[in-house]
Design an enzyme around this catalytic site. Structure first.
Site, short mmCIF file in Angstrom:
data_model
loop_
_atom_site.label_atom_id
_atom_site.label_comp_id
_atom_site.label_asym_id
_atom_site.label_seq_id
_atom_site.Cartn_x
_atom_site.Cartn_y
_atom_site.Cartn_z
CB VAL A 1 -1.05 -0.12 1.21
CG1 VAL A 1 -1.79 1.22 1.17
CG2 VAL A 1 -1.92 -0.92 1.31
CE LYS A 2 3.06 6.78 -4.01
NZ LYS A 2 3.70 7.12 -5.55
CB THR A 3 -0.92 5.81 2.39
OG1 THR A 3 -1.70 6.80 2.52
CG2 THR A 3 -0.14 5.65 3.40
#
Ligand code: 5RP
Length: 292
Positions: A202-204
């Protein structure tokens, strides 16, 4: 004809050495098949367990972004310093040498430009073409709370299903619409939903309270850099994110818009892979920047 084993050397089965069966080093990734784990290991350095991804896929919705007008000129010198390249298939095929050994994280969603509703994306790359390009993962934007929330979630889950068929991990990117507050509550909600629905990474964004986001997300998180900051502040953000549980960065503008992009990506590597302090990494940046 197949040869028989006529060796005079005595066979040795090393019966006294138990076969090792070690857990895979990446959080939440132990249950995947070999191909999927091998691709993840190409993105996340097996020694540090971390990654420095260089993001330069911005053109897929905003055209020739500052610093990316000529990818062949500005990005090529940075490639040796990145573990993974996050880019579009158009740029990969037209401007990246096939001899590069970096892993490739392929932007696989798109549709609307900055002139339209950004959440109205669709899947933009077929998994077969992703395989043809030998990618290590595909990336998809997910707009939790956005106008086309369900459609973007569905883009991700379809890519996850197709990726599982071939051992290709999906990186889910939490996209923040203009009306959504980028805070720990929202980022925890969005990252957890992406992981629950099958994103392998996940990229955030990094937000105050990020340790809560990382703890509640069962798969590795990488942070986006966001808008260009002074170099020291960007290094501080990377340091904080890693200390708080991030598995790396997927940074674009804070590297390629820096006064010295090569010095900056080197400094980011020091923070991510070498546990350098912000002071040490910034000192490295200054030294490299001033080197003739
Ligand atoms: C677009 C993306 C970009 O690749 C990435 O987030 C941009 O990186 P940066 O914010 O560090 O310039 O995923 O949403």
């Amino acid at each position: 004809m197949a040869e028989q084993d006529f060796s005079k050397k005595e066979k040795n089965y090393h019966a006294d050495i138990p076969q090792k069966s070690e857990a895979f080093y990446l959080k939440g990734s132990n249950g995947y098949d070999w191909g999927m784990r091998n691709r993840l290991a190409r993105i996340f350095n097996p020694k540090s367990g971390k990654t420095v991804m260089l993001a330069f896929d911005h053109g897929y919705f905003q055209g020739p972004t500052t610093g990316l007008e000529r990818v062949d000129v500005t990005i090529r010198p940075l490639i040796p310093y990145a573990d993974a390249l996050m880019l579009t298939r158009g740029v990969l095929r037209s401007m990246i040498e096939p001899s590069v050994t970096n892993s490739v994280v392929m932007r696989a969603s798109g549709g609307p430009s900055i002139l339209k509703e950004l959440s109205n994306e669709q899947i933009a790359v077929d998994m077969e073409d992703a395989l043809r390009m030998n990618v290590s993962a595909v990336a998809v934007q997910v707009f939790i709370g956005g106008e086309y929330e369900t459609q973007s979630v569905h883009n991700m889950t379809r890519l996850v299903d197709r990726g599982m068929r071939y051992g290709i991990p999906v990186l889910g990117v939490t996209a923040v619409g203009k009306d959504l507050v980028r805070d720990v509550r929202y980022i925890s909600l969005a990252t957890r939903i992406l992981a629950e629905l099958g994103a392998a990474i996940v990229k955030t964004y990094h937000v105050p309270g990020f340790e809560q986001v990382a703890a509640a997300c069962p798969v590795p998180i990488v942070i986006a850099g966001g808008k260009k900051l002074p170099e020291r502040e960007a290094l501080q953000m990377a340091r904080d994110a890693i200390n708080q549980g991030a598995s790396g960065v997927d940074m674009g503008r804070n590297i390629f818009q820096s006064d010295s992009p090569v010095a900056m990506i080197g400094a980011v590597r020091k923070v991510v892979h070498d546990s350098s302090s912000v002071k040490e990494a910034y000192q490295y940046y200054e030294e490299m920047k001033n080197r003739k």
